[in-house]
Design an enzyme around this catalytic site. Structure first.
Site, short mmCIF file in Angstrom:
data_model
loop_
_atom_site.label_atom_id
_atom_site.label_comp_id
_atom_site.label_asym_id
_atom_site.label_seq_id
_atom_site.Cartn_x
_atom_site.Cartn_y
_atom_site.Cartn_z
N LYS A 141 -7.45 -26.25 8.31
CA LYS A 141 -6.17 -26.72 9.06
C LYS A 141 -4.89 -25.83 8.54
O LYS A 141 -4.06 -25.92 9.01
CB LYS A 141 -6.03 -28.28 8.77
CG LYS A 141 -7.31 -28.78 9.53
CD LYS A 141 -7.39 -30.42 9.64
CE LYS A 141 -7.41 -31.30 7.96
NZ LYS A 141 -7.53 -32.97 8.12
N GLU A 211 -6.16 -34.65 2.54
CA GLU A 211 -5.46 -32.99 3.29
C GLU A 211 -4.12 -34.05 4.10
O GLU A 211 -2.68 -33.35 4.12
CB GLU A 211 -6.16 -32.28 3.99
CG GLU A 211 -7.39 -32.18 3.46
CD GLU A 211 -7.89 -30.80 4.65
OE1 GLU A 211 -7.60 -29.96 5.38
OE2 GLU A 211 -9.08 -31.38 4.87
N HIS A 215 0.28 -33.60 3.66
CA HIS A 215 1.67 -33.45 4.87
C HIS A 215 2.86 -34.22 5.17
O HIS A 215 3.77 -33.96 5.54
CB HIS A 215 0.98 -33.21 6.51
CG HIS A 215 0.50 -32.13 6.33
ND1 HIS A 215 0.84 -31.02 6.46
CD2 HIS A 215 -0.95 -32.49 6.69
CE1 HIS A 215 -0.18 -29.85 7.08
NE2 HIS A 215 -1.38 -30.83 6.33
#
Length: 348
Positions: A141, A211, A215
């Site tokens: 990603k 993950e 962000h």
């Protein structure tokens, strides 16, 4: 005996005339939620067969094919497919060992965490060092990670490896849809990807959730990776299990740029992840806005059905890309390709 041999020969002729090939032998690296979903998907396929699976503590390999239910049950009860008798092996270097011992495997799905950013590129280097030749596919990603892989193009080419990167849902399925939708326009103004993910139990997707946490403002890949399960739980308690993500560092941007579709500055990715409810909090879609040659401004929207899970939207395209990569590899085409350059093919 003559009649039997004749029947066998005729059967082979029929298979050749129908272009029926032996099942593609697949290995899955990483056996958490995504790896287990990949194994379940493969169990229903005719064109592919799962022969190898590896996790942090071991691997399982059977040339005739692994029993998906037994692999999952063993992993969930004992923590590693390495405990699966008689085909499992416990080892602290499972990836290196399975590459060396599980021969032959035609292609691997790297269902591995993208933490840190150089982890999957480091796995690709292990394949290069081993002398293995075949197809690799990831559902990576992060933009940074894909850039590292793209820099390895010549190494992968020389090694005889066909690498398909960014081939999950986003990047992957939605990136490919954006590339296709872009054909209507003379100029692309914006590509906007919005995803909704619902999972009943975040612990089944520990790496993926970490993950996503990376962000969130105030967090990085490194801090998210270092979080204990208790710390993740505490954060999710504060947000009622919901993570809202905006302006993510997502590899759709570099993939669309490399494919010549649009500059990365015009690509945005964001979404909502509900870690306590399998129902999607919102519909996943990609919107491509542009100007046609007649001067009209318009937007194409491609929306995924709410009933399809994250696992279905990641694993299905990944194996579709692996099949496409396999055909490239058989034609002697090696190197690295992205989701926007090559289209996936339905796997029966």
């Amino acid at each position: 005996m003559i009649q039997l041999n004749q029947l066998t020969m005729n059967s082979e002729k029929v298979k050749n005339s129908l272009n029926i090939s032996p099942a593609i032998r697949i290995g899955v690296l990483g056996f958490g939620g995504l790896g287990q979903a990949a194994a379940k998907l493969l169990a229903a396929k005719q064109e592919m067969i799962l022969v190898a699976a590896a996790d942090q503590k071991g691997y399982a390999y059977a040339a005739e094919g692994l029993n998906t239910q037994e692999c999952i049950a063993t992993y969930q009860s004992q923590g590693s497919v390495g405990h699966l008798e008689p085909v499992g092996t416990l080892t602290n270097q499972s990836i290196q060992d399975v590459i060396e011992i599980a021969q032959p495997v035609d292609g691997y799905f790297l269902a591995l965490p993208n933490l840190p950013n150089d982890f999957i590129p480091s796995v690709a280097k292990e394949f290069i060092k081993s002398g293995w030749r075949g197809v690799l596919v990831d559902a990576i990603k992060r933009t940074t990670a894909v850039e590292q892989l793209l820099a390895m193009k010549e190494e992968l080419l020389a090694a005889g490896i066909t690498y398909m990167t960014g081939c999950g849902a986003t990047p992957g399925l939605l990136t490919a849809a954006a590339a296709l939708a872009a054909q209507s326009y003379a100029e692309i103004h914006q590509v906007e990807i919005t995803f909704g993910v619902g999972i009943a139990n975040w612990e089944a997707y520990r790496a993926t959730v970490r993950e996503d946490i990376g962000h969130i403002p105030g967090y990085t890949v490194e801090t998210a990776r270092a979080m204990t399960d208790a710390e993740v739980e505490a954060l999710l308690d504060k947000t009622n299990g919901v993570l809202t993500l905006t302006n993510m560092e997502h590899a759709d941007d570099v993939i669309l740029e490399v494919a010549g579709i649009v500059g990365r500055d015009r690509v945005t990715v964001g979404g909502v992840v509900d870690t306590r409810n399998p129902k999607k909090p919102l519909s996943t879609n990609v919107k491509v806005t542009g100007r046609t040659f007649e001067g009209k401004i318009s937007t194409h929207t491609f929306t995924l059905g709410d009933e399809t899970s994250m696992a279905a939207n990641v694993c299905g395209p990944a194996f579709g890309y692996l099949k496409a990569g396999r055909q490239l590899h058989q034609r002697g085409i090696y190197g690295i390709f992205t989701a926007a350059e090559i289209m996936p093919q339905f796997v029966r």
